[in-house]
Scaffold this active site. Structure first.
Site, PDB file in Angstrom:
ATOM      1  CB  SER A 135      32.540  43.095  45.875  1.00  0.00           C
ATOM      2  OG  SER A 135      31.348  42.374  46.035  1.00  0.00           O
ATOM      3  CE  LYS A 161      28.677  44.650  46.429  1.00  0.00           C
ATOM      4  NZ  LYS A 161      28.194  45.227  45.155  1.00  0.00           N
ATOM      5  CE  LYS A 163      28.068  40.653  45.801  1.00  0.00           C
ATOM      6  NZ  LYS A 163      26.949  41.136  44.977  1.00  0.00           N
ATOM      7  CG  ASP A 188      24.943  43.563  46.698  1.00  0.00           C
ATOM      8  OD1 ASP A 188      23.694  43.476  46.691  1.00  0.00           O
ATOM      9  OD2 ASP A 188      25.630  43.513  45.647  1.00  0.00           O
ATOM     10  CG  ASP A 240      23.358  45.682  41.245  1.00  0.00           C
ATOM     11  OD1 ASP A 240      23.112  45.690  40.037  1.00  0.00           O
ATOM     12  OD2 ASP A 240      24.276  44.971  41.717  1.00  0.00           O
ATOM     13  CE  LYS A 264      26.737  45.178  39.393  1.00  0.00           C
ATOM     14  NZ  LYS A 264      26.313  43.856  39.869  1.00  0.00           N
ATOM     15  N   GLY A 292      30.365  45.896  39.441  1.00  0.00           N
ATOM     16  CA  GLY A 292      31.124  44.912  38.669  1.00  0.00           C
ATOM     17  C   GLY A 292      30.345  43.638  38.461  1.00  0.00           C
TER      18      GLY A 292
HETATM   19  O1  OSB Z   1      25.672  42.411  42.897  1.00  0.00           O
HETATM   20  O2  OSB Z   1      27.391  43.588  42.730  1.00  0.00           O
HETATM   21  C1  OSB Z   1      26.825  42.529  42.530  1.00  0.00           C
HETATM   22  C2  OSB Z   1      29.248  39.989  40.920  1.00  0.00           C
HETATM   23  C3  OSB Z   1      28.352  39.223  40.230  1.00  0.00           C
HETATM   24  C4  OSB Z   1      27.016  39.502  40.311  1.00  0.00           C
HETATM   25  C5  OSB Z   1      26.571  40.560  41.091  1.00  0.00           C
HETATM   26  C6  OSB Z   1      27.461  41.365  41.784  1.00  0.00           C
HETATM   27  C7  OSB Z   1      28.844  41.057  41.716  1.00  0.00           C
HETATM   28  C8  OSB Z   1      29.920  41.790  42.398  1.00  0.00           C
HETATM   29  C9  OSB Z   1      31.250  41.696  41.699  1.00  0.00           C
HETATM   30  O3  OSB Z   1      29.800  42.345  43.469  1.00  0.00           O
HETATM   31  C10 OSB Z   1      32.343  42.621  42.018  1.00  0.00           C
HETATM   32  C11 OSB Z   1      33.380  42.616  40.892  1.00  0.00           C
HETATM   33  O4  OSB Z   1      33.053  42.322  39.735  1.00  0.00           O
HETATM   34  O5  OSB Z   1      34.537  42.946  41.169  1.00  0.00           O
HETATM   35 MG    MG Z   2      24.915  44.290  43.657  1.00  0.00          MG
END
Ligand code: OSB
Ligand code: MG
Length: 372
Positions: A135, A161, A163, A188, A240, A264, A292
Site C-alpha cells: 500500500s 495499491k 492511495k 484506495d 473498506d 480488517k 491493514g
Molecule cells: O485504508 O487501507 C487503508 C492504513 C491506515 C488507515 C487506512 C488504511 C491503511 C493502509 C495500511 O492501507 C496498510 C498497512 O497497514 O500495511
Molecule cells: Mg482502505
C-alpha cells in the site's frame, strides 16, 4: 476461560516512513496493546487498531482506553468467557468495534495457547502462507512514487495499491501503468470523492486503467451512492470503511454497492465477525481480502491468521515488520519472503513472542484492571 486482569499499554512507535492517505498523515504510530491474564497464568495479547486521531474511524486510542477500562473489562469481571461468547457479552456496548476487537484478539491468543493450536487452525484457515500487497501512500512526487513502486516490486510484493485523492489520481495511475505495464494494481481513495459530475468523470477515467478494484471511493456512510457508482463502472468497487459488520456486508452486497470487500479484523470488532463476513462472502461469491491499519506485530498476527481463510482472493495489506518499524515488539518479526508471502506461524496462539522490554520502551502510559 476466566480473566483475572487486563493491562492496557499505550505505545508510541516512531515510523521509518511517513504514511499519508487522503485523510491522514502518520509519522508516529500510537497504538493500544491489550495484555490479558487468564486465571491459569496464560497471557494473551491483543491490539486496538484505532489511531490517535479520528480520521479513519471515529474511534481513537483514548476512546478505546476509556471503553475497555470502564465498560468492556467490568463486563468480564468474574465471568466465564470464550472468543466465541465475548461478542454477545459486550453487545450492550454500542459501536467501539476496535476496542472490542483488541480484547477479543487477546482471548483468541489465550484460547490457542491453552489448546496448543495456532490462530490459523482455531479459525479454520487453510493457507500456510499469505500473499502480501504493497500500500503506497499519497506521495505527491511522481518520480518518488515510481521509485517506491519499483522497490516494492523488486521486494516481491504481489500487487501495488496506490492511495489516491482528488488531485492525485489519474497522473499517478497513468505513470505507474506506463512504467510497469500490466502489474496487479488498485487504488484506495479513503472516501475522498463525492458523487458529483466532476468526481464521477475522474472515476470513469480510472475505469480504463484495468485496475483490480477502486477502494472506498465515496463517503463511508453512503452505500446508496456506491451502488449507483458501481453501476457506472466496470472496475469493481471494494468497500473498506463502509463495512463494519456482517449487516453492512449484506446491505452492501444486496444493494450492489461493491463487488469486493476489504475486511480488517480490528475494524469489524474481531475475528468472530471477520469469520461471519468471510463465510457470507464465500457463500455469496464476493471475493474478500484483509486490510491493514499500520499495526504493530501483535495486530498483524490476527490479520495474517484471517488471511489464511479460503475466501481470500486478493493479496492483503499486511506490511512486514521492517517496513514501518526499526524494532517491532514481536520476535521473530513478520518477514516477507521474496515471493511476496508471509508464513502463518505454527506455534500456539499468535505464534510470536511479545518483547516486553521493547514494548516498555515505546510505552507512554499503562493501566492494570483487576478482574477478580
Ligand atoms: O485504508 O487501507 C487503508 C492504513 C491506515 C488507515 C487506512 C488504511 C491503511 C493502509 C495500511 O492501507 C496498510 C498497512 O497497514 O500495511
Ligand atoms: Mg482502505
Amino acid at each position: 476461560m476466566r480473566l483475572k486482569k487486563i493491562i492496557l499499554h499505550h505505545l508510541r512507535m516512531p515510523m521509518k516512513e511517513t504514511f499519508k492517505t487522503a485523510i491522514s498523515v502518520d509519522v508516529v504510530r500510537e497504538t493500544l496493546i491489550v495484555e490479558a491474564w487468564e486465571k491459569s497464568g496464560e497471557i494473551g495479547w491483543g491490539e486496538v487498531v484505532a489511531d490517535v486521531a479520528p480520521w479513519y474511524s471515529c474511534e481513537t486510542v483514548a476512546t478505546a482506553w476509556h471503553i475497555v477500562k470502564d465498560f468492556i473489562a467490568p463486563t468480564l469481571k468474574g465471568k466465564e468467557v470464550t472468543p466465541m461468547t465475548f461478542k454477545e457479552m459486550v453487545s450492550g456496548i454500542r459501536g467501539h468495534r476496535m476496542a472490542k476487537a483488541g480484547v477479543e484478539f487477546a482471548l483468541w491468543d489465550i484460547e490457542g495457547k491453552l489448546r496448543g493450536k495456532p490462530l490459523r487452525e482455531l479459525i479454520g484457515g487453510v493457507k500456510e502462507r499469505v500473499e502480501i500487497g504493497l500500500s503506497v501512500g499519497v506521495i505527491g512526487d511522481e518520480d518518488l512514487l515510481l521509485k517506491t513502486v519499483m522497490k516494492g516490486l523488486e521486494a516481491g510484493f504481489r500487487r501495488i495499491k496506490l492511495k489516491v485523492k482528488p488531485g492525485w489520481v489519474i497522473r499517478p495511475v497513468k505513470r505507474v501503468r506506463a512504467e510497469f505495464g500490466n502489474i496487479p494494481l488498485q487504488v484506495d481513495a479513503n472516501g475522498s470523492f463525492n458523487f458529483t459530475e466532476e468526481h464521477i468523470a475522474i472515476l470513469r477515467k480510472l475505469d480504463s486503467y484495468d485496475l483490480l478494484m477502486i477502494e472506498q471511493p465515496l463517503h463511508h456512510e453512503d452505500l446508496l451512492q456506491h451502488s449507483k457508482l458501481q453501476k457506472m463502472l466496470k472496475t469493481p468497487i471494494c468497500l473498506d470503511e463502509s463495512i463494519r459488520s456482517l449487516m453492512d456486508a449484506r446491505a452492501a452486497h444486496e444493494l450492489g454497492a461493491c463487488k469486493v470487500i476489504n475486511i480488517k479484523p480490528g475494524r469489524v470488532g474481531g475475528l468472530l465477525e471477520t469469520l461471519r463476513i468471510h463465510d457470507y462472502a464465500l457463500k455469496s461469491g464476493i471475493p474478500v481480502w484483509i486490510g491493514g491499519m499500520l499495526e504493530s506485530g501483535v495486530g498483524r498476527a490476527y490479520a495474517i491468521a484471517a488471511a489464511t481463510l479460503p475466501g481470500i482472493r486478493y493479496p492483503n495489506d499486511i506490511s512486514p515488520s521492517d517496513r514501518f518499524w526499526v524494532k517491532d515488539i514481536v520476535e521473530p518479526p513478520w518477514r516477507m519472503m521474496g515471493d511476496g508471502t508471509i508464513e502463518a506461524p505454527k506455534k500456539p496462539g499468535i505464534g510470536v513472542e511479545v518483547l516486553e522490554r521493547v514494548l516498555r520502551s515505546y510505552e507512554v502510559r499503562s493501566v492494570g484492571i483487576e478482574l477478580n
